[in-house]
Design a protein around this motif. Structure first.
Motif, PDB file in Angstrom:
ATOM      1  N   GLY A  61       6.205  41.244  58.503  1.00 29.84           N
ATOM      2  CA  GLY A  61       4.991  41.240  59.108  1.00 29.84           C
ATOM      3  C   GLY A  61       4.824  40.096  59.776  1.00 29.84           C
ATOM      4  O   GLY A  61       3.891  39.578  60.309  1.00 29.84           O
ATOM      5  N   LEU A  62       6.162  39.773  60.597  1.00 32.67           N
ATOM      6  CA  LEU A  62       6.107  38.584  61.476  1.00 32.67           C
ATOM      7  C   LEU A  62       5.426  38.860  62.902  1.00 32.67           C
ATOM      8  O   LEU A  62       4.615  37.720  63.128  1.00 32.67           O
ATOM      9  N   ALA A  63       5.433  39.935  63.150  1.00 32.84           N
ATOM     10  CA  ALA A  63       4.794  40.214  64.570  1.00 32.84           C
ATOM     11  C   ALA A  63       3.261  39.737  64.486  1.00 32.84           C
ATOM     12  O   ALA A  63       2.611  39.259  65.051  1.00 32.84           O
ATOM     13  N   GLU A  64       2.452  40.194  63.289  1.00 33.87           N
ATOM     14  CA  GLU A  64       1.496  40.150  62.927  1.00 33.87           C
ATOM     15  C   GLU A  64       0.917  38.625  62.718  1.00 33.87           C
ATOM     16  O   GLU A  64      -0.172  38.301  63.063  1.00 33.87           O
ATOM     17  N   ARG A  65       1.675  38.305  61.876  1.00 30.71           N
ATOM     18  CA  ARG A  65       1.578  36.862  61.672  1.00 30.71           C
ATOM     19  C   ARG A  65       1.477  35.986  62.819  1.00 30.71           C
ATOM     20  O   ARG A  65       0.681  34.814  63.102  1.00 30.71           O
ATOM     21  N   ASN A  66       2.708  36.250  63.839  1.00 26.70           N
ATOM     22  CA  ASN A  66       2.534  35.492  65.140  1.00 26.70           C
ATOM     23  C   ASN A  66       1.404  35.705  65.905  1.00 26.70           C
ATOM     24  O   ASN A  66       0.790  34.871  66.504  1.00 26.70           O
ATOM     25  N   LEU A  67       0.971  36.887  66.059  1.00 29.81           N
ATOM     26  CA  LEU A  67       0.093  37.159  66.696  1.00 29.81           C
ATOM     27  C   LEU A  67      -1.502  36.533  66.260  1.00 29.81           C
ATOM     28  O   LEU A  67      -2.184  35.849  67.074  1.00 29.81           O
ATOM     29  N   ALA A  68      -1.730  36.649  65.029  1.00 26.28           N
ATOM     30  CA  ALA A  68      -2.802  36.033  64.172  1.00 26.28           C
ATOM     31  C   ALA A  68      -2.895  34.388  64.861  1.00 26.28           C
ATOM     32  O   ALA A  68      -3.968  33.808  64.937  1.00 26.28           O
ATOM     33  N   ALA A  69      -1.503  33.906  64.540  1.00 25.87           N
ATOM     34  CA  ALA A  69      -1.452  32.407  65.146  1.00 25.87           C
ATOM     35  C   ALA A  69      -1.782  32.055  66.559  1.00 25.87           C
ATOM     36  O   ALA A  69      -2.457  31.226  66.929  1.00 25.87           O
ATOM     37  N   MET A  70      -1.145  33.131  67.576  1.00 25.52           N
ATOM     38  CA  MET A  70      -1.516  32.755  68.867  1.00 25.52           C
ATOM     39  C   MET A  70      -2.847  33.018  69.183  1.00 25.52           C
ATOM     40  O   MET A  70      -3.505  32.428  69.957  1.00 25.52           O
ATOM     41  N   TRP A  71      -3.437  34.036  68.558  1.00 25.41           N
ATOM     42  CA  TRP A  71      -4.899  34.448  68.986  1.00 25.41           C
ATOM     43  C   TRP A  71      -5.747  33.387  68.418  1.00 25.41           C
ATOM     44  O   TRP A  71      -6.665  33.018  69.130  1.00 25.41           O
ATOM     45  N   ALA A  72      -5.391  32.846  67.353  1.00 25.32           N
ATOM     46  CA  ALA A  72      -6.301  31.647  66.809  1.00 25.32           C
ATOM     47  C   ALA A  72      -6.209  30.480  67.770  1.00 25.32           C
ATOM     48  O   ALA A  72      -7.390  29.874  68.109  1.00 25.32           O
ATOM     49  N   ASN A  73      -4.947  30.255  68.363  1.00 22.58           N
ATOM     50  CA  ASN A  73      -4.968  29.296  69.538  1.00 22.58           C
ATOM     51  C   ASN A  73      -5.844  29.601  70.654  1.00 22.58           C
ATOM     52  O   ASN A  73      -6.530  28.748  71.235  1.00 22.58           O
ATOM     53  N   TYR A  74      -5.739  30.761  71.143  1.00 19.89           N
ATOM     54  CA  TYR A  74      -6.393  31.154  72.198  1.00 19.89           C
ATOM     55  C   TYR A  74      -7.833  31.272  71.855  1.00 19.89           C
ATOM     56  O   TYR A  74      -8.885  30.761  72.894  1.00 19.89           O
ATOM     57  N   ARG A  75      -8.449  31.641  70.798  1.00 20.64           N
ATOM     58  CA  ARG A  75      -9.701  31.828  70.137  1.00 20.64           C
ATOM     59  C   ARG A  75     -10.433  30.180  70.357  1.00 20.64           C
ATOM     60  O   ARG A  75     -11.428  29.939  70.699  1.00 20.64           O
ATOM     61  N   ALA A  76      -9.491  29.280  69.811  1.00 13.35           N
ATOM     62  CA  ALA A  76     -10.138  27.840  69.813  1.00 13.35           C
ATOM     63  C   ALA A  76     -10.325  27.407  71.100  1.00 13.35           C
ATOM     64  O   ALA A  76     -10.973  26.243  71.478  1.00 13.35           O
ATOM     65  N   LEU A  77      -9.527  28.027  72.200  1.00 10.04           N
ATOM     66  CA  LEU A  77     -10.087  27.613  73.738  1.00 10.04           C
ATOM     67  C   LEU A  77     -10.836  28.596  74.147  1.00 10.04           C
ATOM     68  O   LEU A  77     -11.240  28.420  75.485  1.00 10.04           O
ATOM     69  N   GLY A  78     -11.644  29.263  73.663  1.00 14.25           N
ATOM     70  CA  GLY A  78     -12.655  30.174  74.085  1.00 14.25           C
ATOM     71  C   GLY A  78     -12.251  31.620  74.496  1.00 14.25           C
ATOM     72  O   GLY A  78     -13.247  32.172  74.897  1.00 14.25           O
ATOM     73  N   TYR A  79     -11.330  31.828  74.455  1.00 14.15           N
ATOM     74  CA  TYR A  79     -10.815  33.431  74.810  1.00 14.15           C
ATOM     75  C   TYR A  79     -11.378  34.467  73.800  1.00 14.15           C
ATOM     76  O   TYR A  79     -11.438  34.219  72.367  1.00 14.15           O
ATOM     77  N   ARG A  80     -11.800  35.347  74.316  1.00 13.93           N
ATOM     78  CA  ARG A  80     -12.542  36.371  73.421  1.00 13.93           C
ATOM     79  C   ARG A  80     -11.852  37.929  73.964  1.00 13.93           C
ATOM     80  O   ARG A  80     -12.163  38.867  73.091  1.00 13.93           O
ATOM     81  N   ARG A  81     -10.801  37.936  74.919  1.00 12.70           N
ATOM     82  CA  ARG A  81     -10.414  39.446  75.310  1.00 12.70           C
ATOM     83  C   ARG A  81      -8.769  38.948  75.140  1.00 12.70           C
ATOM     84  O   ARG A  81      -8.441  38.115  75.606  1.00 12.70           O
ATOM     85  N   ILE A  82      -8.249  40.200  74.629  1.00 11.75           N
ATOM     86  CA  ILE A  82      -6.881  40.102  74.687  1.00 11.75           C
ATOM     87  C   ILE A  82      -6.076  41.443  75.207  1.00 11.75           C
ATOM     88  O   ILE A  82      -6.771  42.401  74.944  1.00 11.75           O
ATOM     89  N   VAL A  83      -5.157  41.444  75.890  1.00 11.06           N
ATOM     90  CA  VAL A  83      -4.464  42.566  76.334  1.00 11.06           C
ATOM     91  C   VAL A  83      -3.119  42.404  75.771  1.00 11.06           C
ATOM     92  O   VAL A  83      -2.361  41.266  75.576  1.00 11.06           O
ATOM     93  N   TYR A  84      -2.759  43.464  74.878  1.00 13.53           N
ATOM     94  CA  TYR A  84      -1.441  43.435  74.060  1.00 13.53           C
ATOM     95  C   TYR A  84      -0.681  44.488  74.226  1.00 13.53           C
ATOM     96  O   TYR A  84      -1.257  45.687  74.181  1.00 13.53           O
ATOM     97  N   THR A  85       0.695  44.330  74.471  1.00 10.00           N
ATOM     98  CA  THR A  85       1.506  45.646  74.791  1.00 10.00           C
ATOM     99  C   THR A  85       2.492  45.629  73.390  1.00 10.00           C
ATOM    100  O   THR A  85       2.838  44.628  73.286  1.00 10.00           O
ATOM    101  N   ASN A  86       2.923  46.764  73.289  1.00 10.81           N
ATOM    102  CA  ASN A  86       3.870  47.018  72.292  1.00 10.81           C
ATOM    103  C   ASN A  86       4.049  48.525  72.091  1.00 10.81           C
ATOM    104  O   ASN A  86       2.978  49.326  72.145  1.00 10.81           O
TER     105      ASN A  86
END
Length: 180
Positions: A61-86
């Protein structure tokens, strides 16, 4: 305050999936450019890069764990929208895992980009080098059939054959409702 500066109540996610060679990354970059041009705050994450390793770490589940970590960083900066490709991001079970990784039950727009086998093969030939091209084309054909059969009915299908990237991206952005 402009509409694009207002904080949305829920996080919002745009998942772009489709076979290799359909134009996911190219369309996502154009979506990013369009949203940026009208100052809609968002981040863009290319999912293929979240677990690119050998041996493949998918079972962890590394992709999901990395996504959660990256999203947490973006959220901490106030981002609320994500465009995700896969490629597989529009399968029901994968969407569930991605949404869980984002947390907070985001509002989801999912788009399956489609194209004919010949178009995908031509695009792949323009970017692939070496011995993997034929294998990539065949794997793409199989995945296209699987995506078509298994992506839920509520996932938007957007054809890319014979269309300009700007027109495809405009359609995809329109599906999100994110424009002011």
């Amino acid at each position: 305050m402009r509409q694009s500066d207002r904080v949305t109540v829920r996080n919002q996610a745009l998942f772009i999936g489709g076979r290799s060679g359909v134009g996911k990354t190219t369309v996502a970059f154009e979506v990013h450019a369009r949203l940026s041009a009208v100052r809609v705050r968002h981040c863009l994450i290319e999912g293929d890069n979240l677990d690119q390793a050998y041996p493949a770490p998918w079972e962890h589940g590394l992709a999901e764990r990395n996504l959660a970590a990256m999203w947490a960083n973006y959220r901490a900066l106030g981002y609320r929208r994500i465009v995700y490709t896969n490629t597989a991001s529009v399968f029901e079970h994968v969407l569930g895992e991605l949404v869980a990784a984002l947390g907070e039950q985001p509002e989801v727009t999912a788009v399956l980009l489609t194209c004919a086998d010949a178009a995908a093969a031509e695009r792949l030939a323009g970017r692939e080098i070496g011995s993997a091209l034929e294998k990539h084309i065949e794997r793409g054909k199989m995945m296209a059939a699987k995506l078509d059969a298994e992506a839920p009915d509520w996932v938007h299908r957007v054809g890319t054959d014979g269309r300009r990237v700007s027109d495809i991206a405009a359609e995809v952005v329109g599906l999100t409702g994110w424009l002011p």
